[in-house]
Design a protein around this motif. Structure first.
Motif, PDB file in Angstrom:
ATOM      1  N   MET A 461      21.130-171.607 -15.890  1.00  0.00           N
ATOM      2  CA  MET A 461      22.176-170.678 -15.441  1.00  0.00           C
ATOM      3  C   MET A 461      23.346-170.658 -16.423  1.00  0.00           C
ATOM      4  O   MET A 461      23.873-169.594 -16.763  1.00  0.00           O
ATOM      5  CB  MET A 461      22.671-171.079 -14.057  1.00  0.00           C
ATOM      6  CG  MET A 461      23.784-170.174 -13.520  1.00  0.00           C
ATOM      7  SD  MET A 461      24.559-170.815 -12.025  1.00  0.00           S
ATOM      8  CE  MET A 461      25.492-172.195 -12.712  1.00  0.00           C
ATOM      9  N   MET A 462      23.753-171.828 -16.886  1.00  0.00           N
ATOM     10  CA  MET A 462      24.906-171.888 -17.789  1.00  0.00           C
ATOM     11  C   MET A 462      24.620-171.194 -19.121  1.00  0.00           C
ATOM     12  O   MET A 462      25.454-170.437 -19.622  1.00  0.00           O
ATOM     13  CB  MET A 462      25.299-173.347 -18.026  1.00  0.00           C
ATOM     14  CG  MET A 462      25.875-174.044 -16.804  1.00  0.00           C
ATOM     15  SD  MET A 462      27.350-173.250 -16.132  1.00  0.00           S
ATOM     16  CE  MET A 462      28.519-173.478 -17.479  1.00  0.00           C
ATOM     17  N   VAL A 463      23.437-171.438 -19.694  1.00  0.00           N
ATOM     18  CA  VAL A 463      23.147-170.834 -21.007  1.00  0.00           C
ATOM     19  C   VAL A 463      22.638-169.411 -20.887  1.00  0.00           C
ATOM     20  O   VAL A 463      22.814-168.605 -21.809  1.00  0.00           O
ATOM     21  CB  VAL A 463      22.129-171.700 -21.791  1.00  0.00           C
ATOM     22  CG1 VAL A 463      22.627-173.126 -21.933  1.00  0.00           C
ATOM     23  CG2 VAL A 463      20.740-171.695 -21.142  1.00  0.00           C
ATOM     24  N   GLY A 464      21.999-169.078 -19.752  1.00  0.00           N
ATOM     25  CA  GLY A 464      21.383-167.761 -19.619  1.00  0.00           C
ATOM     26  C   GLY A 464      22.181-166.756 -18.828  1.00  0.00           C
ATOM     27  O   GLY A 464      21.914-165.551 -18.905  1.00  0.00           O
ATOM     28  N   LEU A 465      23.167-167.225 -18.064  1.00  0.00           N
ATOM     29  CA  LEU A 465      23.962-166.321 -17.232  1.00  0.00           C
ATOM     30  C   LEU A 465      25.437-166.388 -17.603  1.00  0.00           C
ATOM     31  O   LEU A 465      26.053-165.358 -17.902  1.00  0.00           O
ATOM     32  CB  LEU A 465      23.754-166.678 -15.756  1.00  0.00           C
ATOM     33  CG  LEU A 465      24.251-165.691 -14.693  1.00  0.00           C
ATOM     34  CD1 LEU A 465      23.505-165.916 -13.381  1.00  0.00           C
ATOM     35  CD2 LEU A 465      25.746-165.790 -14.441  1.00  0.00           C
TER      36      LEU A 465
END
Length: 485
Positions: A461-465
């Motif tokens: 979530m942190m790297v992709g969103l």
């Protein structure tokens, strides 16, 4: 007014049904038309006409425009896989960067492959064994592997880097008359932000894990049905993972130079076709009725990437001919791998067309257009919302632009906003909220890596969103100040 309320309720129920069926693993070939029929039923529209005409005509238009890209993307990916070129690139990148940069090595290996046109899950399957061995040696927690692969394969090389042949970067071309290289400097800035933020976050988590005494240890994932994973993967990429075992993988890996050559060919040919070749050739025949009375700006982007993938695939097959002893099977598998993904995405477009044709959709359209900040913010919100609802970056973007693309193009023109800027904002927006837990790419990646949502999703979530949302904010701000550049 009451009729509008009933129709809006039908749209919400149809969206809920689509999310539920997709999350439960039902194929979109059934889920999308079923949801479309529910929406049409609430509006009192003729159901058979909505399915066989409205739904299928929109589905057919998407296939007409993008099937060549899916087809050649699948073939190129399978050739890279069976020749051993994809694995060779992954191994060389990780060996050169070494254990101290294990996370960066995996991220950059994935980025190089996907930016060169290799399908997401071909990359994931090729890189995961290499990443697992490297992370074990470096004592980096296994749970970070999915996030490292996602950062390299599912983010900036899919939506932000100018020239990337990913379908998310190709879809806006048909609506804005742009090429894959739209707003190149803004694309590079967004890519740098996504990559920099992602690497910083993963490094932070890795450091915390080492301080806590955590080392490499594989999780025990929940057993997942292979057919379920296949359907989720086909909703997220242009390659059906069921075709990966078909053909014959080379046991002898080619050199790094030979492996990376087809990737460079894709990028160079794409650039030459877009900027130099097509603008200089005669294309007046496109205005004739037999070619749909179109223009070069409407087709140049697709022609460029199709030509690039075709030439790269041909050269790849030639230089690796000894490593692909069953070439026909490899080509068949690559071609077959493109069918389910393109039909899935096209079905989502068909669903969007049925909803967009309902009178009550005007309320939804006006709601998106009324978002403060103008067309740039509006299209960012719309693409993010639809990507989050469908759990598919390509599907959400296709629905958004099929329903509102013409409106956004007209608004941008009237307000002096360059179409290249609209293209880049739409592409980056497609890949942010689409990375919610029900996203097909997330589910499939976790299955490939033997990881769990509980253990690995926060970092995904942190790297992709989060990273893409930060980059999107910066791109919109710069675009408002300086336009496309």
């Amino acid at each position: 007014m009451s009729a509008y309320i009933v129709e809006l309720l039908g749209i919400l129920i149809a969206l809920g049904l689509l999310i539920f069926l997709a999350f439960r693993g039902y194929t979109l070939l059934l889920a999308a038309p079923a949801a479309a029929i529910v929406a049409a039923a609430f509006s009192g529209e003729p159901l058979l006409a909505k399915w066989t005409l409205t739904f299928m005509q929109a589905t057919g238009r998407f296939i007409t425009n993008f099937f060549p890209l899916f087809l050649l993307g699948g073939v190129f990916g399978k050739l890279m896989d069976d020749s051993g070129a994809a694995l060779s690139v992954a191994r060389c990148m990780t060996e050169r960067l070494g254990e101290k940069r294990a996370v960066m090595a995996v991220v950059l290996a994935c980025a190089l492959l996907t930016y060169g046109g290799v399908s997401l899950f071909v990359v994931a399957f090729a890189v995961f064994p290499v990443a697992a061995a490297l992370f074990r040696q470096a004592e980096v927690p296994h749970r970070l592997i999915p996030a490292a692969i996602a950062l390299g394969a599912f983010t900036f090389t899919m939506t932000a880097l100018p020239g990337t042949p990913a379908i998310q970067n190709a879809i806006p071309m048909a609506y804005f008359g742009t090429t894959l290289f739209a707003a190149p400097v803004l694309g590079f800035i967004a890519s740098a932000i996504i990559l920099g933020f992602g690497l910083w976050w993963l490094r932070l988590i890795e450091t915390r894990a080492h301080r806590a005494g955590e080392s490499y240890s594989a999780e025990t994932p929940v057993a997942t049905d292979d057919q379920f994973v296949r359907e989720r993967a086909a909703n997220a990429d242009n390659f059906d993972i069921a075709e990966l075992p078909h053909g014959h993988r080379s046991e002898e890996l080619p050199s790094f130079a030979l492996s990376v050559a087809p990737i460079l060919i894709v990028l160079v040919v794409n650039l030459l076709m877009s900027l130099f070749v097509l603008p200089r050739v005669y294309t007046g025949f496109l205005a004739e009725p037999r070619f749909g009375e179109t223009s070069l700006s409407a087709v140049s982007g697709a022609w460029s990437i199709v030509t690039a993938l075709a030439i790269a695939s041909l050269i790849l097959a030639v230089i690796h001919r000894k490593r692909i002893p069953e070439l026909r099977k490899t080509l068949d598998a690559g071609a077959n791998a493109s069918v389910l993904p393109v039909l899935n995405t096209a079905s989502l477009v068909g669903f969007g067309a049925v909803v967009a044709a309902l009178p009550a959709f005007a309320v939804v359209r006006d709601g998106f257009l009324a978002v403060p900040g103008g067309p740039l913010v509006s299209i960012a919100v719309a693409a993010n919302v639809m990507g989050g609802i469908t759990g598919s970056a390509s599907g959400g973007l296709a629905i958004t632009l099929n329903s509102l693309g013409e409106t956004y193009a007209q608004l941008a023109a009237s307000m002096g906003i360059q179409p290249e800027l609209m293209h880049r904002v739409a592409a980056i927006s497609s890949g942010a909220l689409a990375m919610l837990p029900h996203n097909g790419a997330v589910v499939t990646l976790l299955a490939i890596c033997g990881a769990t949502q509980r253990g690995s999703y926060r970092e995904i979530m942190m790297v992709g969103l989060v990273g893409p949302l930060i980059a999107l904010t910066v791109v919109i701000a710069l675009g408002k100040l300086f336009g496309a550049f």
